[in-house]
Design a protein around this motif. Sequence first.
Motif, short mmCIF file in Angstrom:
data_model
loop_
_atom_site.label_atom_id
_atom_site.label_comp_id
_atom_site.label_asym_id
_atom_site.label_seq_id
_atom_site.Cartn_x
_atom_site.Cartn_y
_atom_site.Cartn_z
N ALA A 193 -10.55 45.19 -56.47
CA ALA A 193 -9.09 45.37 -56.62
C ALA A 193 -8.67 46.73 -56.09
CB ALA A 193 -8.68 45.23 -58.08
N TYR A 194 -9.49 47.75 -56.34
CA TYR A 194 -9.16 49.09 -55.85
C TYR A 194 -9.15 49.12 -54.31
CZ TYR A 194 -9.33 53.95 -54.57
OH TYR A 194 -9.04 55.15 -53.97
N MET A 195 -10.18 48.54 -53.71
CA MET A 195 -10.26 48.56 -52.24
C MET A 195 -9.10 47.78 -51.62
SD MET A 195 -12.77 50.51 -51.57
CE MET A 195 -12.90 50.28 -49.80
N ILE A 196 -8.78 46.63 -52.21
CA ILE A 196 -7.67 45.83 -51.68
C ILE A 196 -6.36 46.61 -51.79
CG2 ILE A 196 -6.26 43.75 -52.07
CD1 ILE A 196 -8.92 42.36 -52.94
N ALA A 197 -6.12 47.20 -52.98
CA ALA A 197 -4.87 47.95 -53.18
C ALA A 197 -4.82 49.17 -52.25
CB ALA A 197 -4.76 48.39 -54.64
N LEU A 198 -5.97 49.82 -52.08
CA LEU A 198 -6.02 51.00 -51.20
C LEU A 198 -5.58 50.65 -49.79
CD1 LEU A 198 -7.01 53.97 -50.79
CD2 LEU A 198 -9.25 53.01 -50.24
N PHE A 199 -6.18 49.57 -49.24
CA PHE A 199 -5.87 49.24 -47.84
C PHE A 199 -4.51 48.54 -47.70
CE2 PHE A 199 -10.17 50.54 -47.36
CZ PHE A 199 -10.15 51.16 -46.13
N SER A 200 -4.11 47.77 -48.72
CA SER A 200 -2.75 47.20 -48.67
C SER A 200 -1.74 48.33 -48.60
CB SER A 200 -2.44 46.36 -49.90
OG SER A 200 -3.33 45.30 -50.01
N THR B 283 -16.24 43.28 -43.69
CA THR B 283 -17.63 43.51 -44.12
C THR B 283 -17.80 44.95 -44.60
OG1 THR B 283 -18.37 41.92 -42.46
CG2 THR B 283 -20.04 43.35 -43.38
N GLN B 284 -17.17 45.89 -43.90
CA GLN B 284 -17.28 47.29 -44.32
C GLN B 284 -16.58 47.50 -45.66
OE1 GLN B 284 -16.67 50.44 -41.38
NE2 GLN B 284 -16.58 48.82 -39.83
N MET B 285 -15.45 46.82 -45.85
CA MET B 285 -14.74 46.95 -47.12
C MET B 285 -15.55 46.35 -48.26
SD MET B 285 -10.85 46.33 -45.88
CE MET B 285 -10.23 46.46 -47.53
N ARG B 286 -16.20 45.22 -48.00
CA ARG B 286 -17.05 44.61 -49.03
C ARG B 286 -18.21 45.54 -49.39
NH1 ARG B 286 -20.29 39.37 -47.41
NH2 ARG B 286 -21.41 41.01 -46.33
N GLU B 287 -18.75 46.19 -48.37
CA GLU B 287 -19.87 47.10 -48.59
C GLU B 287 -19.43 48.27 -49.48
OE1 GLU B 287 -22.59 46.04 -47.29
OE2 GLU B 287 -23.95 47.70 -47.75
N ALA B 288 -18.27 48.84 -49.15
CA ALA B 288 -17.78 49.98 -49.93
C ALA B 288 -17.43 49.55 -51.35
CB ALA B 288 -16.55 50.57 -49.24
N SER B 289 -16.87 48.34 -51.47
CA SER B 289 -16.52 47.82 -52.78
C SER B 289 -17.77 47.63 -53.63
CB SER B 289 -15.77 46.49 -52.57
OG SER B 289 -15.53 45.87 -53.78
N GLY B 290 -18.83 47.12 -53.00
CA GLY B 290 -20.10 46.94 -53.71
C GLY B 290 -20.68 48.28 -54.15
N TRP B 291 -20.57 49.27 -53.27
CA TRP B 291 -21.06 50.61 -53.62
C TRP B 291 -20.29 51.15 -54.83
CZ3 TRP B 291 -19.06 55.43 -54.29
CH2 TRP B 291 -19.98 56.49 -54.37
N LEU B 292 -18.96 50.98 -54.79
CA LEU B 292 -18.12 51.46 -55.90
C LEU B 292 -18.47 50.75 -57.20
CD1 LEU B 292 -15.73 53.15 -56.90
CD2 LEU B 292 -14.19 51.36 -56.04
#
Length: 260
Positions: free
Chosen positions: A188-195, A167-176
């Motif tokens: 894609a950026y958030m997924i790649a960042l945390f992967s 949920t926090q990642m989705r929130e940050a992704s939405g902000w971005l």
Amino acid sequence: MAQIGFIGTGEIATAMVRGLTGKGHRILVSERNAETARGLAAEFGEVSVGPNQDVLDNSDIVFLCLLKSVAESVLPGLRFRPDHSVVSVMVDVTYGALRDWCAPARDICTTIPLPFIAEGNCPLPVFPESQALASLFAADNLILPQSTEQALNAHFAASAMASAVMTQMREASGWLAGETGNETAAEAYMIALFSGIFNGLDAGKPDQFEGALQSLSTEGGLNATLRAKFEQGGVLDLVQDGLDGFRGRLGLPPSGNSDS
Ligand SMILES: NC(=O)c1ccc[n+]([C@@H]2O[C@H](COP(=O)([O-])OP(=O)(O)OC[C@H]3O[C@@H](n4cnc5c(N)ncnc54)[C@H](OP(=O)(O)O)[C@@H]3O)[C@@H](O)[C@H]2O)c1
């Protein structure tokens, strides 16, 4: 190769079936949910569909993938065999209840798959240790035997962090995306960042989180600044409180009193 049965053909059973196909097993799934069961049988030649008792009668290893409320009404009416290996994935079901419902079967365990078991690399805490589970999933997943039911249940609690973190990642992704105008690229950026971050960690070695956090702790840096804001805002307390909140439900001892 094994004769495998699934009682309950929902979200988690579907993921496990997908993880088991293509390996030479015969898989029989229960006819509820009918649409899901028919879909799996249509997609995979080794999957067939039958009533609950037929699933048991034609399987050596049986996965129990029901909600607890359904399990307590359905399982006592089924005839298990002494030679069945039973693997439950059901939260809120005690080991004692499982033993009663599945008698005369004695080789019984509980594990905690998550939907990505379909692709592998899923951690599988299990109590007690299970040869049947290992024979099917150890090649592609990380089996983590637990010495007590309590320790297994603590893993059920910790597994709930998945959606809290997502949920926090989705929130940050939405902000971005709000800043860039590109939702897909932001995700894609958030997924790649945390992967990338998690790929750099060495599961099984000590202090992996601590080491990664130290490398993200440049004084006055963006990471250190946001982390401090989270800590001051009580996010870490929420994690502790949220996990502690499962103690009664999962039969864990009061906070600070764990034997596991
Ligand atoms: N989802 C996860 O990520 C996850 C992870 C770990 C553990 N678990 C555990 O797995 C269990 C199932 O969760 P789930 O998410 O897969 O739930 P789900 O998608 O609702 O699946 C439950 C299945 O049970 C079926 N069912 C209902 N009554 C039945 C009956 N009398 N005989 C046979 N099947 C019957 C349902 O069919 P209908 O749809 O027709 O009612 C459905 O296919 C739960 O105990 C949960 O704690 C889930």
